[in-house]
Design an enzyme around this catalytic site. Structure first.
Site, PDB file in Angstrom:
ATOM      1  N   LYS A 199      30.370  50.797  38.496  1.00 32.83           N
ATOM      2  CA  LYS A 199      30.971  50.158  39.942  1.00 32.83           C
ATOM      3  C   LYS A 199      30.645  49.466  40.994  1.00 32.83           C
ATOM      4  CE  LYS A 199      35.306  48.551  39.874  1.00 32.83           C
ATOM      5  NZ  LYS A 199      36.022  47.459  38.771  1.00 32.83           N
ATOM      6  N   SER A 392      38.562  43.727  35.476  1.00 30.25           N
ATOM      7  CA  SER A 392      38.984  44.770  36.566  1.00 30.25           C
ATOM      8  C   SER A 392      40.759  44.774  36.430  1.00 30.25           C
ATOM      9  CB  SER A 392      38.549  45.452  37.697  1.00 30.25           C
ATOM     10  OG  SER A 392      38.537  46.230  38.502  1.00 30.25           O
TER      11      SER A 392
END
Length: 592
Positions: A199, A392
């Protein structure tokens, strides 16, 4: 009394503004009709005639859905409105109809500076490839070809470059901006909470360069995009992939003549290109060539559809995801969920195509939209068409669909979440001499504020929320994609994938564009006679023009003045405005 005068003067100002705009419009119409210089090319026409060539000027952004122009029919005033960019939906439709229009003999691509994602370029390129199957031609000309522009026009039968122009061919590069050192100098501490070793959205606040895992994923998807480009260019230009890479690695294309016979067919001026076009369609040198601007091309739909025909809804979801109604470049969860619900409850709509072009955003807002997709799926087919980005939160709202289409160079995945809390206490104290004193009713009343660091127990509390959201996210994906949660986690952790790689790991079902998704929805709904309806309904042109938020007008002004630096300004602005747990890509990934 104060409110009365505020409302009174507000009304007066509104009337004055409306009057001024009306006067400007009338003057503009008169001017465009009776006066002013004619800037139109002598070969350009206003409607399609026999032996017409469509001129498609590739300049500015390509957006998924074209915005209505309130001044379209008012001559020179058409440029008065902010169009936002060229609509991919309109281009695909017109190119498809031009294929069977007997008046249209070919397409002339005039390339300038294209601002578009690779997936939208891929989709437009595929449409041009399909156009050529009709036996009609495509010629291209530019003073400068960037790599994106060249990839698009490489589908053309003939590619021309100005003899004093330039062609950029050096390979792709991606840059990320890191703020760690700057924030340290300013005395700002960014407190980060995340799940996902890939991430990378939080790395700019923790590091001064890419982590090893981020570099691996970046190199993987960048090379995937580049290899897709190389394969298509190699096929259409009949040059090997090895030779294309060699040209990039050795900076072989220094001058226009270096590209002749390889990447372009000739280095000539535009008047010479016009002469070639005349020869192609059998027009004498002294005679006028029928060039029709793409915007002015209004093809008639040969397919007659009954008024009461069933419908396929195309619902556009473009921009960052946030709660509320959103804006022009933002997906508001309330607005999008409402649109999906309306399509679900409309008996005339037999299938939904959700066009997603989003880097993600608020995890909560993404879940609100996901819920409506799940409910709609119980009633009718829901097909997702991914654009440049569906990552995402963008993937969150897509994963429950019956079938997912992506382009080979779509950026998707990034199944991971994070949260940010800036602490500016040190900056205020040491840089500005400002101190803050706080009174609370309870021990943690001010947790999450920007005026102090979180304690160990508060960190665990917030991190627990992040872990819970990640767990729910991966469960949603596992249910939608019929995978185990463990398998989702193994390809999740915030890792970014291209569409071609996502196909191999079951994050998408098929490679294709919007038209492929529509065809699949038609088949799934078992329709023969149908109409397409685009949602959400756009505001009336004048409401959109007069209802611009002050912040939107300011953004346009800042963008105009900052130029390329606007990207970095926007990146910092997004950081400041982060609220709640996020499911989104890094704030900006610049791929050139």
């Amino acid at each position: 009394m104060k409110q009365f005068f505020g409302a009174f003067f507000g009304s007066v100002i509104g009337i004055i503004l409306a009057t001024i705009i009306a006067v400007v419009m009338v003057v503009g119409v008169v001017k465009s009709s009776f006066g002013g210089p004619d800037t139109k090319d002598e070969d350009e026409i206003s409607t399609a005639k026999e032996n017409t060539i469509l001129k498609l000027e590739l300049d500015g952004p390509i957006i998924d859905r074209e915005k209505e122009n309130p001044f379209k029919e008012l001559g020179e005033l058409a440029s008065f409105a902010d169009k936002g960019g060229i609509g991919l939906n309109v281009m695909l439709d017109k190119i498809n109809k031009a294929k069977t229009d007997d008046k249209i003999k070919g397409i002339y691509l005039y390339s300038k500076h294209l601002e578009a994602g690779f997936a939208n370029i891929e989709e437009l390129r595929n449409a041009l490839e399909d156009f050529k199957k009709s036996g009609k031609f495509i010629y291209s000309y530019a003073e400068f070809y960037g790599q994106k522009e060249y990839y698009l026009v490489s589908v053309a039968d003939k590619i021309y470059l100005n003899p004093q122009g330039d062609l950029d061919w050096k390979g792709l590069s991606m840059s990320l901006m890191f703020f760690k050192n700057a924030f340290e100098k300013l005395g700002v501490e960014v407190q980060v909470f995340r799940h996902g070793k890939f991430k990378s959205a939080v790395e700019p606040f923790l590091l001064d360069k890419m982590s090893a895992s981020n570099r691996i994923q970046s190199e993987t998807f960048l090379n995937s995009i580049w290899n897709t480009m190389l394969a298509q260019i190699a096929k259409d230009r009949k040059i090997s992939v090895e030779e294309l890479n060699k040209m990039a690695n050795t900076l072989q294309i220094r001058f226009p003549e270096d590209a002749v016979g390889k990447l372009v067919d000739a280095a000539i001026y535009e008047d010479e290109v016009i002469a070639e076009l005349k020869k192609k369609v059998g027009v004498a040198v002294k005679d006028k060539l029928n060039l029709l601007e793409f915007e002015k091309y209004e093809p008639k739909d040969k397919k007659v559809v009954a008024k009461d025909a069933q419908k396929i809804a195309i619902i556009y979801a473009s921009g960052s995801i946030s709660s509320g109604d959103g804006g022009d470049d933002e997906i508001g969860s309330d607005a999008l969920a409402r649109t999906i619900k309306e399509a679900r409850l409309n008996d005339k709509i037999k299938a939904i195509v959700l066009r997603v072009n989003s880097p993600g955003g608020s995890a909560l807002a993404s879940d609100v939209i996901w819920r409506e997709v799940v409910l709609a799926k119980k009633e009718k087919p829901v097909i997702v068409s991914m654009g440049n980005l569906a990552a995402s939160g963008g993937y969150y709202i897509s994963c429950a669909a019956d079938h997912i289409f992506a382009q080979p160079n779509t950026i998707t995945g990034s199944i991971g979440v994070f949260g940010l809390i800036p602490n500016i206490q040190k900056a205020l104290d040491q840089k500005l001499g400002i101190t803050v004193d706080t009174v609370n009713t309870n021990l943690h009343s001010d947790v999450g504020g920007a005026l102090r660091s979180v304690s160990a127990s508060e960190y665990d509390y917030i991190q627990g929320g992040v872990e819970r959201v990640y767990d729910i996210f991966t469960k949603r994906v596992a249910e939608g994609r019929k995978m185990s949660q463990a398998d989702v986690d193994s390809i999740g952790q915030g890792r970014v994938w291209t569409g071609s790689d996502a196909l191999k790991i079951n994050l998408v079902d098929e490679l294709g564009g919007l038209n492929d998704a529509i065809a699949y929805a038609v088949k799934k709904a078992k329709l023969t006679d149908y109409k397409l309806v685009e949602l959400p309904k756009q505001k009336s042109p004048f409401d959109a023009f007069l209802g611009k938020k002050e912040s939107e007008l300011e953004s346009r002004l800042i963008k105009k003045n900052l130029g390329i630096s606007y990207t970095y300004f926007k990146q910092l602005q997004k950081i400041v405005n982060v609220k709640g747990i996020q499911a989104r890509l890094p704030f900006e990934m610049l791929v050139e």
